[in-house]
Design a protein around this motif. Structure first.
Motif, PDB file in Angstrom:
ATOM      1  N   GLY A   1       7.132   0.728   2.436  1.00  0.00           N
ATOM      2  CA  GLY A   1       7.977   1.112   4.098  1.00  0.00           C
ATOM      3  C   GLY A   1       9.335   2.254   3.215  1.00  0.00           C
ATOM      4  N   ASN A   2       8.787   2.902   2.404  1.00  0.00           N
ATOM      5  CA  ASN A   2       9.597   3.813   2.582  1.00  0.00           C
ATOM      6  C   ASN A   2       8.467   5.316   2.232  1.00  0.00           C
ATOM      7  OD1 ASN A   2      11.487   2.842   2.020  1.00  0.00           O
ATOM      8  ND2 ASN A   2      12.531   3.592   0.158  1.00  0.00           N
ATOM      9  N   ASP A   3       7.071   5.066   2.725  1.00  0.00           N
ATOM     10  CA  ASP A   3       6.440   6.102   2.584  1.00  0.00           C
ATOM     11  C   ASP A   3       5.439   6.403   3.791  1.00  0.00           C
ATOM     12  OD1 ASP A   3       3.939   7.180   2.462  1.00  0.00           O
ATOM     13  OD2 ASP A   3       2.711   5.515   0.799  1.00  0.00           O
ATOM     14  N   VAL A   4       6.109   7.989   4.649  1.00  0.00           N
ATOM     15  CA  VAL A   4       5.984   7.894   6.092  1.00  0.00           C
ATOM     16  C   VAL A   4       4.236   7.697   6.658  1.00  0.00           C
ATOM     17  CG1 VAL A   4       8.271   9.307   6.544  1.00  0.00           C
ATOM     18  CG2 VAL A   4       5.672  10.004   5.683  1.00  0.00           C
ATOM     19  N   LEU A   5       3.513   7.953   5.286  1.00  0.00           N
ATOM     20  CA  LEU A   5       1.631   7.935   5.406  1.00  0.00           C
ATOM     21  C   LEU A   5       1.817   6.784   5.526  1.00  0.00           C
ATOM     22  CD1 LEU A   5       0.431  10.911   3.709  1.00  0.00           C
ATOM     23  CD2 LEU A   5       0.528  10.833   5.529  1.00  0.00           C
ATOM     24  N   ALA A   6       1.959   5.737   4.890  1.00  0.00           N
ATOM     25  CA  ALA A   6       0.948   3.955   4.543  1.00  0.00           C
ATOM     26  C   ALA A   6       2.286   4.028   5.551  1.00  0.00           C
ATOM     27  CB  ALA A   6       2.160   4.001   3.600  1.00  0.00           C
ATOM     28  N   VAL A   7       3.324   3.516   6.414  1.00  0.00           N
ATOM     29  CA  VAL A   7       3.982   3.286   7.260  1.00  0.00           C
ATOM     30  C   VAL A   7       2.890   3.787   9.035  1.00  0.00           C
ATOM     31  CG1 VAL A   7       5.689   3.225   9.214  1.00  0.00           C
ATOM     32  CG2 VAL A   7       5.787   2.657   6.234  1.00  0.00           C
ATOM     33  N   THR A   8       2.575   4.898   8.840  1.00  0.00           N
ATOM     34  CA  THR A   8       2.467   6.013   9.646  1.00  0.00           C
ATOM     35  C   THR A   8       0.327   5.060   9.899  1.00  0.00           C
ATOM     36  OG1 THR A   8       2.780   7.767   9.753  1.00  0.00           O
ATOM     37  CG2 THR A   8       0.433   7.802  11.213  1.00  0.00           C
ATOM     38  N   ALA A   9      -0.181   5.066   9.062  1.00  0.00           N
ATOM     39  CA  ALA A   9      -1.784   4.264   8.872  1.00  0.00           C
ATOM     40  C   ALA A   9      -1.209   3.083   9.166  1.00  0.00           C
ATOM     41  CB  ALA A   9      -1.865   4.129   8.253  1.00  0.00           C
ATOM     42  N   ALA A  10      -0.162   2.132   8.731  1.00  0.00           N
ATOM     43  CA  ALA A  10      -0.647   0.483   8.922  1.00  0.00           C
ATOM     44  C   ALA A  10       0.455   0.479  10.863  1.00  0.00           C
ATOM     45  CB  ALA A  10       0.522   0.128   8.305  1.00  0.00           C
ATOM     46  N   THR A  11       0.865   1.661  11.329  1.00  0.00           N
ATOM     47  CA  THR A  11       1.493   1.326  12.718  1.00  0.00           C
ATOM     48  C   THR A  11       0.193   1.394  13.353  1.00  0.00           C
ATOM     49  OG1 THR A  11       3.148   1.766  11.928  1.00  0.00           O
ATOM     50  CG2 THR A  11       2.973   1.877  14.230  1.00  0.00           C
ATOM     51  N   ARG A  12      -0.455   2.697  13.414  1.00  0.00           N
ATOM     52  CA  ARG A  12      -1.727   3.009  13.868  1.00  0.00           C
ATOM     53  C   ARG A  12      -2.679   2.044  13.771  1.00  0.00           C
ATOM     54  NH1 ARG A  12      -2.882   9.532  12.053  1.00  0.00           N
ATOM     55  NH2 ARG A  12      -1.985  10.359  14.094  1.00  0.00           N
ATOM     56  N   ILE A  13      -3.554   1.685  12.591  1.00  0.00           N
ATOM     57  CA  ILE A  13      -3.883   0.436  12.731  1.00  0.00           C
ATOM     58  C   ILE A  13      -3.858  -1.145  13.104  1.00  0.00           C
ATOM     59  CG2 ILE A  13      -5.206  -1.473  11.240  1.00  0.00           C
ATOM     60  CD1 ILE A  13      -5.068   0.746   8.780  1.00  0.00           C
TER      61      ILE A  13
ATOM     62  N   VAL B   1       1.078  -0.887   0.162  1.00  0.00           N
ATOM     63  CA  VAL B   1      -0.083  -0.067   0.324  1.00  0.00           C
ATOM     64  C   VAL B   1       1.247   1.572  -0.077  1.00  0.00           C
ATOM     65  CG1 VAL B   1      -1.711   1.373   1.387  1.00  0.00           C
ATOM     66  CG2 VAL B   1      -2.155  -1.084   1.307  1.00  0.00           C
ATOM     67  N   GLN B   2       0.296   2.244  -1.025  1.00  0.00           N
ATOM     68  CA  GLN B   2       1.004   3.462  -0.993  1.00  0.00           C
ATOM     69  C   GLN B   2       0.748   4.747  -0.923  1.00  0.00           C
ATOM     70  OE1 GLN B   2       3.715   4.764  -4.856  1.00  0.00           O
ATOM     71  NE2 GLN B   2       4.843   3.412  -3.678  1.00  0.00           N
ATOM     72  N   LEU B   3       1.030   5.702  -0.017  1.00  0.00           N
ATOM     73  CA  LEU B   3       0.099   6.977  -0.240  1.00  0.00           C
ATOM     74  C   LEU B   3       0.688   8.232  -0.847  1.00  0.00           C
ATOM     75  CD1 LEU B   3      -1.580   6.826   3.541  1.00  0.00           C
ATOM     76  CD2 LEU B   3      -2.149   6.136   1.013  1.00  0.00           C
ATOM     77  N   ILE B   4       2.389   7.955  -0.783  1.00  0.00           N
ATOM     78  CA  ILE B   4       2.968   8.935  -1.162  1.00  0.00           C
ATOM     79  C   ILE B   4       3.976   8.188  -2.093  1.00  0.00           C
ATOM     80  CG2 ILE B   4       4.920  11.102  -0.815  1.00  0.00           C
ATOM     81  CD1 ILE B   4       3.683  10.960   1.860  1.00  0.00           C
ATOM     82  N   THR B   5       3.723   8.819  -3.702  1.00  0.00           N
ATOM     83  CA  THR B   5       4.252   7.390  -4.542  1.00  0.00           C
ATOM     84  C   THR B   5       6.045   8.536  -4.639  1.00  0.00           C
ATOM     85  OG1 THR B   5       3.852   9.716  -6.364  1.00  0.00           O
ATOM     86  CG2 THR B   5       2.544   8.489  -5.964  1.00  0.00           C
ATOM     87  N   PRO B   6       7.365   7.483  -5.072  1.00  0.00           N
ATOM     88  CA  PRO B   6       8.601   8.120  -5.085  1.00  0.00           C
ATOM     89  C   PRO B   6       8.166   9.540  -5.851  1.00  0.00           C
ATOM     90  CG  PRO B   6       7.490   5.632  -5.745  1.00  0.00           C
ATOM     91  CD  PRO B   6       6.681   5.731  -5.722  1.00  0.00           C
ATOM     92  N   GLU B   7       7.280   9.885  -6.676  1.00  0.00           N
ATOM     93  CA  GLU B   7       7.776  11.008  -6.809  1.00  0.00           C
ATOM     94  C   GLU B   7       7.082  12.128  -6.114  1.00  0.00           C
ATOM     95  OE1 GLU B   7       7.722   7.968  -9.487  1.00  0.00           O
ATOM     96  OE2 GLU B   7       6.368   8.772  -9.167  1.00  0.00           O
ATOM     97  N   GLY B   8       6.749  11.915  -4.976  1.00  0.00           N
ATOM     98  CA  GLY B   8       6.224  12.566  -4.203  1.00  0.00           C
ATOM     99  C   GLY B   8       4.718  13.728  -4.322  1.00  0.00           C
ATOM    100  N   ARG B   9       4.080  12.494  -5.182  1.00  0.00           N
ATOM    101  CA  ARG B   9       2.392  13.335  -5.076  1.00  0.00           C
ATOM    102  C   ARG B   9       1.603  11.740  -4.056  1.00  0.00           C
ATOM    103  NH1 ARG B   9      -1.097  10.672  -8.099  1.00  0.00           N
ATOM    104  NH2 ARG B   9       0.909   8.517  -9.620  1.00  0.00           N
ATOM    105  N   ARG B  10       0.680  12.660  -3.211  1.00  0.00           N
ATOM    106  CA  ARG B  10       0.061  12.247  -2.597  1.00  0.00           C
ATOM    107  C   ARG B  10      -1.317  11.137  -3.559  1.00  0.00           C
ATOM    108  NH1 ARG B  10      -2.867   9.668   0.797  1.00  0.00           N
ATOM    109  NH2 ARG B  10      -3.970  10.936   2.953  1.00  0.00           N
ATOM    110  N   VAL B  11      -1.456  10.280  -3.043  1.00  0.00           N
ATOM    111  CA  VAL B  11      -2.564   9.583  -4.086  1.00  0.00           C
ATOM    112  C   VAL B  11      -2.852   8.698  -2.755  1.00  0.00           C
ATOM    113  CG1 VAL B  11      -0.793   8.578  -5.869  1.00  0.00           C
ATOM    114  CG2 VAL B  11      -1.256   7.391  -3.402  1.00  0.00           C
TER     115      VAL B  11
END
Length: 368
Positions: free
Chosen positions: A230-242, A15-25
């Protein structure tokens, strides 16, 4: 989509919320878990990653200069560590391997407390109860057992805390990790298994030990799992909070696979050029966790050159603190190895202490 529906997502893609190009998805399942994350909080994580990367580079240089015996770099894994650690509560307790310097930084471990272990002058640089984090575990995967034991203590006390175990992809092939998951699942322990899949277990690629996603292993033990970039701080935050929410609400353990990459060597004793191709490293450099968040924040107007200059100065100051503290360390007195082995006097330790004293007395100039 409910929290439990989140675990029904396919595990083949991270799961990805911030792409490598820095775009929010967008992600209907994960977005609600990070809806409250502000630009200021993202900026804090950006600062953390920049500082931790600088500390890591300084420690690597200290080892090359003979000031540290060994150093396990975290280069490339900053987002997985910083974002997950920022999601924890103060009263949660963390059990890590030897590479989680970023987790330690967030928990309150100072640069000066990082080096004693790697200089070989102490078993730990900090009091675990001061920061809610145990000393680094070098035995691969053993910390998962410690975390489950601690989690059962939390459960017995009726507390609201969660135990979190950090480990790498290679550790999932160890018996300790599998036994820990069996025990955690059997007793619904409030524990989070956080696997940083950095693609290499020293010189062996993850594809050699895992023919399917590592996250697919946990459901076999009855543990729901999540697989995120794992290189996406938002995706990691969401998973950890869950996972934390599930543990606190009595739902038991969760397994998180954070797909990331170790850009440097396994440790400073390793030469990764002997087993991986330059093209692989270049591919992952394009997915750099700091660069993508920097782009996102810059485009949002939350990060400017003044802030970059300020955080660089802070990072350099942390590196200078690390270096000064490391060089100032002195070797412990030989007989101090017997101190604090047991809480109460012990005759066996007394005999060993006396035998060592007599042995050292044989050598001129060695104080016993």
């Amino acid at each position: 989509m409910t929290m439990h529906d989140t675990f029904l997502l396919p595990l083949t893609d991270a799961v990805q919320l911030i792409t490598p190009e820095g775009r929010r998805v967008a992600s209907p399942a994960f977005d609600p878990w990070v809806a409250d994350v502000t630009d200021a909080e993202l900026l804090q994580m950006y600062d953390d990653m920049v500082i931790v990367r600088r500390i890591d580079a300084e420690a690597t240089a200290l080892q090359r200069q003979g000031q540290l015996g060994l150093w396990p770099p975290l280069l490339g894994q900053e987002a997985a560590q910083i974002a997950s650690a920022r999601a924890l509560a103060t009263h949660d307790f963390v059990f890590t391997s030897y590479r989680e310097h970023g987790v330690g930084y967030v928990r309150g471990v100072t640069p000066a407390q990082v080096t004693p272990v790697w200089r070989g002058v102490a078993a730990s640089g900090w009091n675990p109860y001061d920061v809610g984090m145990a000393a680094p575990q070098v035995i691969i995967g053993a910390q998962t057992l410690h975390a489950v034991g601690y989690a059962l203590g939390i459960q017995n006390d009726g507390a609201d805390a969660v135990a979190v175990a950090y480990f790498g992809d290679g550790a999932t092939s160890e018996g300790d990790v599998n036994e820990a998951m069996v025990f955690a699942a059997s007793f619904d322990a409030p524990v989070v298994f956080f696997c940083q899949n950095n693609q290499w277990a020293i010189s062996e690629p993850v594809s050699l030990q895992a023919r399917r996603a590592i996250a697919e292993r946990a459901p076999g033990f009855g543990i729901p799992s999540l697989r995120v970039d794992g290189n996406d701080v938002l995706a990691v935050t969401a998973a950890t909070r869950i996972a934390l929410d599930r543990a606190r609400s009595g739902g038991g353990p969760t397994f998180i696979e954070a797909v990331t990459y170790r850009m440097g060597p396994h440790t400073t004793a390793d030469d990764p050029t002997r087993y991986r191709l330059d093209g692989e490293l270049a591919e992952w450099r394009a997915k750099d966790p700091i660069a993508r968040l920097e782009t996102l924040l810059t485009d949002a107007g939350a990060l400017d050159d003044d802030h970059r200059t300020a955080v660089k100065a802070k990072a350099d100051a942390a590196a200078a603190e690390l270096r000064a503290a490391c060089i100032a360390l002195r070797d412990p007195e030989p007989m101090s190895m017997f101190d604090n082995v047991y809480a109460e006097p012990n005759s066996m330790i007394d005999r060993e202490r006396e035998a060592s004293r007599r042995y050292l007395a044989m050598f001129e100039g060695v104080e016993a």
